[in-house]
Design an enzyme around this catalytic site. Structure first.
Site, PDB file in Angstrom:
ATOM      1  N   CYS A   5     -29.886 -21.886 -10.030  1.00 25.72           N
ATOM      2  CA  CYS A   5     -30.928 -22.895 -10.152  1.00 25.72           C
ATOM      3  C   CYS A   5     -31.314 -23.324  -8.741  1.00 25.72           C
ATOM      4  CB  CYS A   5     -30.382 -24.087 -10.939  1.00 25.72           C
ATOM      5  SG  CYS A   5     -31.234 -25.641 -10.634  1.00 25.72           S
ATOM      6  N   LYS A  33       7.721 -10.551 -34.821  1.00 25.76           N
ATOM      7  CA  LYS A  33       6.451 -10.404 -34.100  1.00 25.76           C
ATOM      8  C   LYS A  33       6.141 -11.633 -33.258  1.00 25.76           C
ATOM      9  CE  LYS A  33       3.412  -7.630 -35.912  1.00 25.76           C
ATOM     10  NZ  LYS A  33       2.754  -6.410 -35.442  1.00 25.76           N
ATOM     11  N   LYS A  78       9.842  -4.105 -29.248  1.00 27.07           N
ATOM     12  CA  LYS A  78       8.885  -3.410 -30.105  1.00 27.07           C
ATOM     13  C   LYS A  78       7.694  -3.024 -29.230  1.00 27.07           C
ATOM     14  CE  LYS A  78       6.675  -3.884 -34.602  1.00 27.07           C
ATOM     15  NZ  LYS A  78       5.424  -3.261 -34.194  1.00 27.07           N
ATOM     16  N   TYR A 108      13.433   5.811 -30.349  1.00 25.97           N
ATOM     17  CA  TYR A 108      14.261   4.732 -30.887  1.00 25.97           C
ATOM     18  C   TYR A 108      15.027   5.106 -32.145  1.00 25.97           C
ATOM     19  CZ  TYR A 108       9.905   4.038 -33.516  1.00 25.97           C
ATOM     20  OH  TYR A 108       8.781   4.215 -34.265  1.00 25.97           O
ATOM     21  N   CYS A 155     -31.188 -31.461  -9.195  1.00 24.03           N
ATOM     22  CA  CYS A 155     -30.604 -31.016 -10.455  1.00 24.03           C
ATOM     23  C   CYS A 155     -29.401 -31.889 -10.786  1.00 24.03           C
ATOM     24  CB  CYS A 155     -30.176 -29.556 -10.353  1.00 24.03           C
ATOM     25  SG  CYS A 155     -29.338 -28.950 -11.828  1.00 24.03           S
TER      26      CYS A 155
END
Length: 677
Positions: free
Chosen positions: A432, A320, A120, A229, A438
């Site tokens: 930073c 699907k 599909k 198709y 830190c």
DNA sequence: AGGCCTCGAGTTCA
DNA sequence: CTCGAGGCCT
């Protein structure tokens, strides 16, 4: 020669050129098997264009020159389909698929049923109308009854024949799917981003947008393809009328249409289920998007007996796949601080199901990307998971904006330590400047040190490192080697056994070769590769620490940036102190000599790239094996690459290799090469 | 200076 | 895996 004769000769020549050009279009675009060079094709086209320019009265709508020539349209005229274009019922599971089979067989009173399974294609459905074998009109599906006339745009698609390659003058409506190749879609979006135009969310939207262009020149520049198709309506085929769907596809193929080569006849529903499972796994190996599998009853007589409901035929169903795109909301945009101090904005999302997992966050990389996609807090967005696992915010659904959305601002102070945030000229990242003050950078730095490719201390994961820091047991990587059993065993979720295991892992890490330690230190711009280069070149940590700028830049692939970064690291007294303590703790500071590459391996001096999962090796083992034979392993494919080793589920490197014509090896061939010499 | 070719860094979920 | 950027060649 009289003038009339001359005109007749030109007419004849034009006719011949058109036939020839259409034949070569067919070879190239439908069969993908051209028989002349592009230059020869261009010459034919040029001649036809010139002749038609001199004799405009001889131009017909089905001439190949008219594929691009039409003037821009004012609007799209509505077209009523000769037979309605019905949509299919969707199923989302194998159980529902089997239920469909049960329904069909019951309705047919237990007769044997064969199915045709086809991919599909995720594009947009169109109907092509041919009268007396000539293409006269093409329309979008619309609501199924009435679509829009996009004839002039469909003419630009080279795989659509302007004239049917059949003997009888058939009138027919052909149904198919127009789509855009994935690669072309990315290219198109790249161009649109550069031009500041809104992006297409996916190839289907791009194909739809392209087909709905008023100016066919725009469509012509968009590389669209088409697979047909089915037949919606047909007259004049005489005895050639097909009895099965597969025969109908065969007929379409003969007539010059492109049909999908992956279509299969299935004798049982089990075969259909296998087909679905196969393509659900392999959907990424195609260069166009598919969103499922269409299953049809093969016999047209049986189809007729099954009939249709008001909405859809009873003889077909669409299986699907789980969606790879989903719509969700950006709740917030938070900022993470990485090992090098890089501030990375991350979108916190309303959790959505996507391709089998729940997505709740997605990286936004940096400020520029947020700005380019104009993502705001509160926005409705489309998220996508591609072949990889990592979700990406593709696009904002701007139609859903309510006005209360907030723009994101990069903080000016680090959220973890409060230090300044700087963004250097010409760089995309904000950083930073807190460095080892830190806590985030300290934490990430220690995790990096302990990681598998660095010192490989098993058990030192995020939660343990956080605890060690909180308890004040570890402040720098050097403290790892002072840990005592009692200290560790007191921590949460840490028994005596786990503590012993951890100490064992720490002990083992002391004997690794130098390059792992160099990498683990996290010197900026020194990754796995440069760490190895530096360790091999200098041999010991002392020599590396004492190296001058000139000595450093003499190492291949070390330039000003890397050298400066290495110097800065060793200048820092705190770093020297850490190294001294590591050495005292007994951590190995020497590079172990690599055994000379075994004699003459065919891999000696070759560059190899690995992609996909190998069955018999881990990635690391394969890399080591190549290295041991004097080869090089690289992370990206280029013209200089000698071999690309392809495992299961290869990534984009495989495509790149084919594109560049690099030699591709499967695992067996690779193993053989390793064994030689 | 520009264009390749690489490497470095950051990233998600189960 | 992808992007950005450093290194090196032309």
């Amino acid at each position: 020669m009289g003038e009339v004769d001359e005109l007749r000769a030109i007419e004849e020549r034009i006719r011949k050129l058109r036939d020839e050009i259409e034949f070569h279009n067919y070879r190239y675009y439908v069969l993908d098997d051209p028989v002349i060079s592009d230059a020869e094709y261009d010459a034919l086209m040029r001649e036809l264009v010139e002749l038609e320019a001199e004799h405009p009265e001889l131009v017909t709508p089905d001439s190949p020159t008219q594929r691009v020539g039409a003037a821009p349209a004012e609007a799209f005229a509505p077209v009523v389909h000769r037979s309605p274009m019905m949509s299919l019922a969707n199923v989302y599971s194998v159980e529902e698929l089997r239920a469909f089979d049960t329904r069909v067989r019951k309705a047919l009173g237990g007769e044997l049923v064969e199915y045709v399974a086809e991919l599909k294609i995720d594009g947009l459905a169109v109907s092509l109308t041919y009268e007396d074998g000539k293409f006269v009109r093409g329309a979008t599906r619309g609501d199924g009854t009435t679509g829009e006339d996009v004839t002039h745009n469909l003419r630009t698609i080279r795989s659509i024949p302007m004239r049917l390659r059949l003997d009888q003058p058939v009138s027919i409506d052909v149904r198919g799917e127009v789509y855009m190749i994935r690669r072309e879609f990315h290219k198109l979006n790249e161009e649109r981003r550069a031009a500041g135009e809104p992006l297409f969310a996916n190839p289907r939207n791009a194909a739809a947008g392209s087909l709905r262009q008023l100016d066919p020149k725009v469509t012509a520049a968009r590389p669209l393809g088409m697979f047909v198709y089915g037949i919606g309506y047909m007259s004049g085929a005489g005895g050639a009328a097909p009895e099965t769907h597969l025969e109908a596809l065969g007929l379409l193929k003969e007539a010059g249409f492109r049909t999908n080569p992956n279509t299969r006849l299935c004798r049982t529903i089990d075969e259909v289920v296998d087909y679905c499972a196969h393509w659900r796994e392999r959907r990424d190996s195609l260069d166009y998007e598919i969103d499922g599998v269409v299953v049809k009853v093969n016999s047209l007589a049986q189809q007729e007996r099954l009939g249709a409901t008001a909405r859809s035929p009873r003889w077909a169903v669409a299986y699907k796949f789980p969606a790879r795109q989903a719509t969700t909301k950006v709740r917030d945009i938070i900022v993470q601080v990485g090992r090098t101090g890089t501030l990375t904005p991350v979108a916190v999302l309303d959790p959505v199901e996507l391709a089998g997992s729940t997505v709740s966050r997605a990286t936004l990389h940096n400020e520029d990307i947020i700005r380019a996609k104009d993502i705001r807090i509160g926005d409705t967005v489309i998220v996508e998971k591609g072949g990889d696992v990592i979700p990406e915010v593709v696009k904002v659904v701007t139609e859903r904006r309510m006005g209360a959305e907030r723009e994101f601002r990069m903080p000016t102070k680090c959220p973890e330590c409060g230090a300044d945030v700087v963004r250097l000229e010409g760089e995309a990242a904000s950083r930073c400047v807190g460095g080892m003050a830190c806590p985030a950078q300290v934490r990430e730095g220690i995790l990096h040190f302990a990681s598998r490719d660095a010192m490989d201390i098993e058990g030192m994961g995020p939660s343990l490192v956080a605890q060690l820091l909180d308890a004040g047991l570890v402040k720098t990587v050097a403290d790892i080697y002072d840990l005592k059993l009692d200290d560790i065993a007191r921590l949460e979720r840490m028994g005596k056994k786990s503590a012993e295991n951890l100490l064992g892992a720490i002990e083992r890490s002391k004997s690794h070769p130098l390059h792992r330690l160099v990498f683990g230190l996290g010197i900026r711009h020194v990754g796995e590769r440069s760490a190895r280069d530096l360790a091999e070149h200098f041999g010991t940590m002392d020599k590396l620490a004492a190296a001058t700028y000139d000595e450093l830049t003499r190492v291949p692939d070390v330039g000003p940036k890397v050298a400066e970064s290495v110097l800065a690291f060793f200048r820092e007294p705190r770093n020297r102190e850490i190294l001294r303590r590591l050495a005292d703790a007994g951590v190995n500071m020497k590079e172990t000599e690599r055994a000379a590459p075994s004699a003459e391996s065919p891999l000696a001096g070759k560059t190899v790239v690995l992609t996909g999962t190998l069955e018999r090796f881990t990635r690391k083992e394969a890399e080591e094996a190549v290295l041991a034979r004097g080869g090089k392993v690289s992370s990206s494919v280029s013209r200089k690459t000698d071999y690309v080793v392809v495992g299961k589920d290869p990534g984009s490197k495989y495509d790149k290799a084919r594109e560049l014509g690099v030699t591709i090896l499967d695992e067996h061939e690779f193993e053989r090469l390793l064994g030689e010499g």
